[in-house]
Motif scaffolding. Sequence first.
Motif, short mmCIF file in Angstrom:
data_model
loop_
_atom_site.label_atom_id
_atom_site.label_comp_id
_atom_site.label_asym_id
_atom_site.label_seq_id
_atom_site.Cartn_x
_atom_site.Cartn_y
_atom_site.Cartn_z
N GLY A 34 14.42 33.26 5.31
CA GLY A 34 13.29 33.67 4.48
C GLY A 34 13.70 34.68 3.43
N PHE A 35 14.54 35.62 3.78
CA PHE A 35 15.09 36.57 2.81
C PHE A 35 16.23 35.89 2.05
CE2 PHE A 35 18.29 39.98 1.97
CZ PHE A 35 17.57 40.66 1.00
N VAL A 36 17.11 35.22 2.79
CA VAL A 36 18.13 34.36 2.21
C VAL A 36 17.64 32.93 2.44
CG1 VAL A 36 20.52 33.55 2.37
CG2 VAL A 36 20.01 35.99 2.63
N VAL A 37 17.54 32.16 1.36
CA VAL A 37 16.99 30.81 1.48
C VAL A 37 18.05 29.72 1.41
CG1 VAL A 37 14.70 31.49 0.67
CG2 VAL A 37 16.42 30.71 -0.99
N GLY A 38 19.29 30.08 1.09
CA GLY A 38 20.35 29.10 1.07
C GLY A 38 21.71 29.76 1.06
N THR A 39 22.67 29.10 1.71
CA THR A 39 24.05 29.56 1.73
C THR A 39 24.95 28.33 1.64
OG1 THR A 39 23.40 31.34 3.24
CG2 THR A 39 25.75 30.96 2.98
N ARG A 40 25.88 28.36 0.70
CA ARG A 40 26.90 27.31 0.58
C ARG A 40 28.26 27.97 0.65
NH1 ARG A 40 26.98 25.32 -4.62
NH2 ARG A 40 25.72 27.07 -5.22
N VAL A 48 25.19 32.67 -2.05
CA VAL A 48 23.97 33.07 -1.35
C VAL A 48 22.81 33.05 -2.33
CG1 VAL A 48 22.87 34.91 -0.01
CG2 VAL A 48 25.33 34.53 0.20
N THR A 49 21.74 32.36 -1.94
CA THR A 49 20.52 32.34 -2.74
C THR A 49 19.43 33.10 -1.99
OG1 THR A 49 21.11 30.17 -3.63
CG2 THR A 49 18.80 30.87 -3.87
N PHE A 50 18.87 34.10 -2.66
CA PHE A 50 17.83 34.93 -2.08
C PHE A 50 16.45 34.40 -2.46
CE2 PHE A 50 21.58 37.54 -2.35
CZ PHE A 50 21.58 38.24 -1.15
N ALA A 51 15.45 34.78 -1.71
CA ALA A 51 14.08 34.31 -1.94
C ALA A 51 13.57 34.64 -3.34
CB ALA A 51 13.14 34.88 -0.88
N ASP A 52 14.04 35.74 -3.93
CA ASP A 52 13.57 36.12 -5.27
C ASP A 52 14.29 35.36 -6.38
OD1 ASP A 52 16.09 37.29 -5.43
OD2 ASP A 52 15.35 39.32 -5.83
N GLY A 53 15.20 34.45 -6.02
CA GLY A 53 15.92 33.66 -7.01
C GLY A 53 17.30 34.18 -7.36
N GLY A 76 30.57 36.86 -8.56
CA GLY A 76 29.91 36.00 -9.54
C GLY A 76 28.45 35.83 -9.19
N GLY A 77 27.75 35.11 -10.05
CA GLY A 77 26.33 34.86 -9.83
C GLY A 77 25.47 35.62 -10.81
#
Length: 138
Positions: A34-40, A48-53, A76-77
């Motif tokens: 929920g705080f982190v919505v995706g990890t590759r 790492v993709t966070f809920a706030d984008g 990066g990011g």
Amino acid sequence: MATIHRDVLIDAAPEEVWSALRDWGAVHRRLAPGFVVGTRVRGDVRVVTFADGTVVDELIVSLDDDTRRIAYAVVGGSLDADHHHATMRVLDADAGRSRFVWTIDVRPHALAGPIAEMVDQGVSVIRRTMESGRSGAA
């Protein structure tokens, strides 16, 4: 440069907390859903993709089972930092609980406030996830 440091008690066994933390490609499922919505994972880098984008590429610098410590650097990011290095540790506390210690060094100093807010949100989710027992391997 600014340093953000959080040291919190979690009512879960250190082995359980470390198991979720060391599974660094599953942060979005095991540690901070929920705080982190995706990890590759790409080699030694996790995206790492966070809920706030916010999306960050984190180079895993060290993963140490003996000290239950992970160190990573943002390489990066979408985070506009000149420097971002962090460590997370899981230590034994009393009565089978864990001490979760998260330290971040970041530059420029102006990012300290926004990153501290994200860290506080993350710590809250991590504590809730670990104390609920919902961090099982997926």
